[in-house]
Write an enzyme that holds these catalytic residues in place. Sequence first.
Site, PDB file in Angstrom:
ATOM      1  CB  THR A  99      32.628 -16.772 -16.461  1.00 37.61           C
ATOM      2  OG1 THR A  99      32.335 -17.876 -17.215  1.00 37.61           O
ATOM      3  CG2 THR A  99      32.307 -15.487 -17.251  1.00 37.61           C
ATOM      4  CE1 TYR A 147      27.275 -15.808 -15.560  1.00 38.40           C
ATOM      5  CE2 TYR A 147      28.640 -17.058 -16.919  1.00 38.40           C
ATOM      6  CZ  TYR A 147      28.570 -16.514 -15.625  1.00 38.40           C
ATOM      7  OH  TYR A 147      29.240 -17.023 -14.797  1.00 38.40           O
TER       8      TYR A 147
HETATM    9  N1  NAP Z   1      28.973 -21.461 -10.975  1.00 36.65           N
HETATM   10  C1  NAP Z   1      30.005 -21.530 -11.993  1.00 36.65           C
HETATM   11  O1  NAP Z   1      30.085 -22.676 -12.578  1.00 36.65           O
HETATM   12  C2  NAP Z   1      30.806 -20.402 -12.405  1.00 36.65           C
HETATM   13  C3  NAP Z   1      31.635 -20.651 -13.336  1.00 36.65           C
HETATM   14  C4  NAP Z   1      32.426 -19.560 -13.619  1.00 36.65           C
HETATM   15  C5  NAP Z   1      32.537 -18.379 -13.075  1.00 36.65           C
HETATM   16  N2  NAP Z   1      31.606 -18.239 -12.045  1.00 36.65           N
HETATM   17  C6  NAP Z   1      31.738 -17.137 -11.417  1.00 36.65           C
HETATM   18  O2  NAP Z   1      32.178 -17.243 -10.182  1.00 36.65           O
HETATM   19  C7  NAP Z   1      31.505 -16.229  -9.200  1.00 36.65           C
HETATM   20  C8  NAP Z   1      30.953 -17.119  -8.106  1.00 36.65           C
HETATM   21  O3  NAP Z   1      29.763 -17.865  -8.553  1.00 36.65           O
HETATM   22  P1  NAP Z   1      29.019 -18.724  -7.529  1.00 36.65           P
HETATM   23  O4  NAP Z   1      28.890 -20.073  -8.217  1.00 36.65           O
HETATM   24  O5  NAP Z   1      29.513 -18.854  -6.059  1.00 36.65           O
HETATM   25  O6  NAP Z   1      27.562 -18.128  -7.688  1.00 36.65           O
HETATM   26  P2  NAP Z   1      26.313 -18.431  -6.933  1.00 36.65           P
HETATM   27  O7  NAP Z   1      26.367 -19.606  -5.970  1.00 36.65           O
HETATM   28  O8  NAP Z   1      25.113 -18.376  -7.860  1.00 36.65           O
HETATM   29  O9  NAP Z   1      26.235 -17.161  -5.834  1.00 36.65           O
HETATM   30  C9  NAP Z   1      25.903 -15.712  -6.252  1.00 36.65           C
HETATM   31  C10 NAP Z   1      25.435 -15.091  -4.985  1.00 36.65           C
HETATM   32  O10 NAP Z   1      25.072 -13.614  -5.598  1.00 36.65           O
HETATM   33  C11 NAP Z   1      24.020 -13.324  -5.114  1.00 36.65           C
HETATM   34  N3  NAP Z   1      23.126 -12.000  -5.580  1.00 36.65           N
HETATM   35  C12 NAP Z   1      22.466 -12.018  -7.013  1.00 36.65           C
HETATM   36  N4  NAP Z   1      21.929 -10.905  -7.228  1.00 36.65           N
HETATM   37  C13 NAP Z   1      22.448 -10.008  -6.310  1.00 36.65           C
HETATM   38  C14 NAP Z   1      22.542  -8.677  -5.950  1.00 36.65           C
HETATM   39  N5  NAP Z   1      21.916  -7.848  -6.809  1.00 36.65           N
HETATM   40  N6  NAP Z   1      23.219  -8.002  -5.203  1.00 36.65           N
HETATM   41  C15 NAP Z   1      23.744  -8.820  -4.081  1.00 36.65           C
HETATM   42  N7  NAP Z   1      23.880 -10.263  -4.139  1.00 36.65           N
HETATM   43  C16 NAP Z   1      23.239 -10.916  -5.210  1.00 36.65           C
HETATM   44  C17 NAP Z   1      23.137 -14.474  -5.162  1.00 36.65           C
HETATM   45  O11 NAP Z   1      21.747 -14.172  -4.352  1.00 36.65           O
HETATM   46  P3  NAP Z   1      20.339 -14.975  -4.760  1.00 36.65           P
HETATM   47  O12 NAP Z   1      20.730 -16.684  -4.906  1.00 36.65           O
HETATM   48  O13 NAP Z   1      19.336 -14.820  -3.893  1.00 36.65           O
HETATM   49  O14 NAP Z   1      20.040 -14.768  -6.225  1.00 36.65           O
HETATM   50  C18 NAP Z   1      24.009 -15.475  -4.664  1.00 36.65           C
HETATM   51  O15 NAP Z   1      23.909 -15.775  -3.141  1.00 36.65           O
HETATM   52  C19 NAP Z   1      30.415 -15.292  -9.988  1.00 36.65           C
HETATM   53  O16 NAP Z   1      31.021 -14.105 -10.407  1.00 36.65           O
HETATM   54  C20 NAP Z   1      30.239 -16.304 -11.271  1.00 36.65           C
HETATM   55  O17 NAP Z   1      29.894 -15.374 -12.458  1.00 36.65           O
HETATM   56  C21 NAP Z   1      30.853 -19.310 -11.587  1.00 36.65           C
END
Ligand code: NAP
Length: 276
Positions: A101, A125
């Site tokens: 991120t 975070y």
């Molecule tokens: N969203 C943003 O704006 C953003 C910005 C910069 C970087 N990122 C990075 O991009 C990546 C993808 O983000 P995203 O937005 O697709 O994330 P997301 O929609 O929040 O999805 C994360 C998934 O991981 C699952 N999870 C949580 N704890 C877990 C565990 N212990 N074991 C297995 N699965 C688990 C969650 O399940 P639950 O929903 O049940 O918890 C959810 O399905 C992440 O690494 C994030 O840090 C995101």
Amino acid sequence: MKILITGANGQLGRELTRQYSERKEELILTDVEQLDITNVGEVNTFVKLHRPEVIINCAAHTAVDKCETDVDNAYRINAVGPKNLAAAAFAVGAEIVQISTDYVFDGEGSRPITEFDEPNPQTVYGASKLLGEKFTAQLNPKHYILRTAWLYGEGNNFVRTMLKLSETNKSIKVVNDQQGSPTSTVDLAMAIIKLVDEKNFGLFHATCKGQCTWYELTKEIFRLKGIDTEVVPCTTEEFPRPAKRPRYSVLSNRMMVLTTGDIMRDWKEALEEYLK
Ligand SMILES: NC(=O)c1ccc[n+]([C@@H]2O[C@H](COP(=O)([O-])OP(=O)(O)OC[C@H]3O[C@@H](n4cnc5c(N)ncnc54)[C@H](OP(=O)(O)O)[C@@H]3O)[C@@H](O)[C@H]2O)c1
């Protein structure tokens, strides 16, 4: 290719699943119910049993404000999880993809941040995600680490929140002093797939091109959807949040441009396609 995707129900996990399915790759899709990435024994057993060639970790604790108080869980999911996966991948000769991120930086600069700039996280975070990067790089030389920002796809995100708010509000105040690059999961998934295809290991920034503020992003969303809700610019101070927000969070995809190519679309083009 046999690919294990963790956090497959999240925004990025869903898009990667869609794109890899079109290529008829052999996918093992897991979310926390099938494989909790924080459980080292579970991860080792699962990876040894299925022997994937690539593990793509889309799982994360992405609730930035909640991480400030849910500290142990933030480190467990964002740092220990990637550590478990990187080591388990190494043990079976698999490659590991970790997503990180813009929050690893302090956001105090004024020019696009490259992979050569020093991280300086200001939030739990950001610090936990930086540790996740470090563990990944230390434990598996065959790693791809991609830092993205302002991500939207299928799931909860800023774009959807604004569309929802417009249904019940005549006017919305939106922060106009934080700069970033809204990034579609479509572009991020394409970048991951290309890097893996080319075995282009290393650390990469991966955001859509161009930049805007949250206010400008909201104006563009409403323009594209023909929504007449008024958007009023405001300052970060007017919108205090538990986790400090980076003021200038524009990433330069320098390494990707130097190696794989200039493949990410402009944020406005990607947003237009998403809203269709
Ligand atoms: N969203 C943003 O704006 C953003 C910005 C910069 C970087 N990122 C990075 O991009 C990546 C993808 O983000 P995203 O937005 O697709 O994330 P997301 O929609 O929040 O999805 C994360 C998934 O991981 C699952 N999870 C949580 N704890 C877990 C565990 N212990 N074991 C297995 N699965 C688990 C969650 O399940 P639950 O929903 O049940 O918890 C959810 O399905 C992440 O690494 C994030 O840090 C995101």
